[in-house]
Enzyme design. Structure first.
Site, PDB file in Angstrom:
ATOM      1  N   HIS A  20      33.468 129.418 -63.752  1.00 43.09           N
ATOM      2  CA  HIS A  20      32.096 129.754 -64.160  1.00 43.09           C
ATOM      3  C   HIS A  20      31.677 128.930 -65.385  1.00 43.09           C
ATOM      4  O   HIS A  20      30.552 128.438 -65.456  1.00 43.09           O
ATOM      5  CB  HIS A  20      31.999 131.239 -64.548  1.00 43.09           C
ATOM      6  CG  HIS A  20      32.188 132.211 -63.428  1.00 43.09           C
ATOM      7  ND1 HIS A  20      33.073 133.267 -63.503  1.00 43.09           N
ATOM      8  CD2 HIS A  20      31.584 132.311 -62.218  1.00 43.09           C
ATOM      9  CE1 HIS A  20      33.010 133.976 -62.390  1.00 43.09           C
ATOM     10  NE2 HIS A  20      32.116 133.415 -61.579  1.00 43.09           N
ATOM     11  N   LYS A  44      28.601 148.979 -57.271  1.00 45.31           N
ATOM     12  CA  LYS A  44      29.799 148.145 -57.161  1.00 45.31           C
ATOM     13  C   LYS A  44      30.800 148.578 -58.221  1.00 45.31           C
ATOM     14  O   LYS A  44      30.440 148.716 -59.383  1.00 45.31           O
ATOM     15  CB  LYS A  44      29.410 146.669 -57.370  1.00 45.31           C
ATOM     16  CG  LYS A  44      30.295 145.694 -56.650  1.00 45.31           C
ATOM     17  CD  LYS A  44      29.687 144.316 -56.672  1.00 45.31           C
ATOM     18  CE  LYS A  44      30.757 143.256 -56.498  1.00 45.31           C
ATOM     19  NZ  LYS A  44      30.215 141.907 -56.579  1.00 45.31           N
ATOM     20  N   ARG A  93      32.400 126.475 -54.400  1.00 43.59           N
ATOM     21  CA  ARG A  93      33.792 126.059 -54.470  1.00 43.59           C
ATOM     22  C   ARG A  93      34.217 125.385 -53.172  1.00 43.59           C
ATOM     23  O   ARG A  93      34.722 124.290 -53.156  1.00 43.59           O
ATOM     24  CB  ARG A  93      34.698 127.267 -54.744  1.00 43.59           C
ATOM     25  CG  ARG A  93      34.560 127.816 -56.142  1.00 43.59           C
ATOM     26  CD  ARG A  93      35.186 129.164 -56.275  1.00 43.59           C
ATOM     27  NE  ARG A  93      34.569 130.096 -55.352  1.00 43.59           N
ATOM     28  CZ  ARG A  93      34.771 131.404 -55.349  1.00 43.59           C
ATOM     29  NH1 ARG A  93      35.611 131.932 -56.192  1.00 43.59           N
ATOM     30  NH2 ARG A  93      34.144 132.172 -54.483  1.00 43.59           N
ATOM     31  N   SER A 131      36.990 135.575 -59.684  1.00 46.65           N
ATOM     32  CA  SER A 131      37.205 136.709 -60.589  1.00 46.65           C
ATOM     33  C   SER A 131      38.159 137.714 -59.945  1.00 46.65           C
ATOM     34  O   SER A 131      39.061 138.250 -60.606  1.00 46.65           O
ATOM     35  CB  SER A 131      35.874 137.406 -60.895  1.00 46.65           C
ATOM     36  OG  SER A 131      35.002 136.516 -61.522  1.00 46.65           O
TER      37      SER A 131
HETATM   38  O1  PNS Z   1      29.003 136.722 -58.565  1.00 43.76           O
HETATM   39  P1  PNS Z   1      28.407 137.290 -57.301  1.00 43.76           P
HETATM   40  O2  PNS Z   1      28.822 138.731 -57.133  1.00 43.76           O
HETATM   41  O3  PNS Z   1      28.721 136.449 -56.100  1.00 43.76           O
HETATM   42  O4  PNS Z   1      26.810 137.267 -57.522  1.00 43.76           O
HETATM   43  C1  PNS Z   1      25.917 137.733 -56.534  1.00 43.76           C
HETATM   44  C2  PNS Z   1      24.497 137.933 -57.077  1.00 43.76           C
HETATM   45  C3  PNS Z   1      24.537 138.754 -58.342  1.00 43.76           C
HETATM   46  C4  PNS Z   1      23.894 136.577 -57.402  1.00 43.76           C
HETATM   47  C5  PNS Z   1      23.649 138.609 -55.975  1.00 43.76           C
HETATM   48  O5  PNS Z   1      24.363 139.675 -55.464  1.00 43.76           O
HETATM   49  C6  PNS Z   1      22.314 139.126 -56.495  1.00 43.76           C
HETATM   50  O6  PNS Z   1      21.468 138.363 -56.910  1.00 43.76           O
HETATM   51  N1  PNS Z   1      22.142 140.459 -56.480  1.00 43.76           N
HETATM   52  C7  PNS Z   1      20.946 141.101 -56.966  1.00 43.76           C
HETATM   53  C8  PNS Z   1      20.214 141.808 -55.816  1.00 43.76           C
HETATM   54  C9  PNS Z   1      19.348 140.825 -55.056  1.00 43.76           C
HETATM   55  O7  PNS Z   1      18.488 140.184 -55.614  1.00 43.76           O
HETATM   56  N2  PNS Z   1      19.587 140.699 -53.736  1.00 43.76           N
HETATM   57  C10 PNS Z   1      18.797 139.822 -52.901  1.00 43.76           C
HETATM   58  C11 PNS Z   1      19.544 138.546 -52.570  1.00 43.76           C
HETATM   59  S1  PNS Z   1      20.721 138.871 -51.281  1.00 43.76           S
END
Ligand code: PNS
Length: 164
Positions: A20, A44, A93, A131
């Protein structure tokens, strides 16, 4: 008018890894300002609280003067509008990330067509670092040194009460 471009790097960052940090460094070198924004998701089961994740991210990114750390709840596109940013940064990645990322990017575009998702490819040395992998390896006594910032290593030791 020469407006500054603010980019947002959203994610769970549970915890932030060197992968990150690498993506944040690359993004900070291109965009005027970068906000690393940590999703607060009550559904979560996170290992670290949002405050802990923010503290670790701030410490890990303090060498980057144009980077801030924040958190958000709910839809990312709502947050993007709130902070007046049209640039989402995500790291890639391997091909296996692509399908998931493509889906999120298209969903976000459907919700907010003015927002663009930019993908930054990781350094190959971090291509296997996640992570969840870090948490698991640490939990079972493996070493994660070199994969996470020092402050995260320290916090993991406290959390799991282990000296790896
Ligand atoms: O590190 P991650 O868990 O892969 O990040 C995922 C993240 C936080 C970018 C994504 O889950 C997110 O933006 N969640 C907020 C809810 C949202 O906007 N959902 C619509 C897009 S699917």
């Amino acid at each position: 008018m020469n407006q500054k471009t603010l980019a947002v790097y959203p994610g769970s960052f549970d915890p932030i890894t060197n992968g990150h940090v690498y993506i944040a460094e690359r993004a900070a070198a291109i965009f005027d300002e970068l906000t690393v924004s940590i999703l607060y998701n009550e559904h979560k089961n996170a290992t670290f609280s949002v405050d802990e994740r923010i503290d670790m991210a701030r410490e890990a990114l303090k060498h980057l003067p144009n980077v801030k750390v924040d958190s958000f709840q709910g839809l990312l596109v709502d947050y993007m509008r709130q902070v007046k940013s049209r640039v989402i940064i995500r790291g890639l990645r391997a091909m296996s990330d692509f399908e998931y990322e493509f889906q999120i990017a298209l969903m976000n575009r459907q919700l907010a067509p003015e927002v663009e998702t930019f993908f930054i490819v990781t350094d190959p040395k971090y291509s296997y670092v996640s992570s969840s992998g870090v948490r698991e390896v640490f939990h079972f006594g493996g070493t994660v040194q070199g994969l996470v910032p020092d402050c995260v290593f320290k916090k993991l030791s406290e959390k799991f009460n282990i000296k790896n």
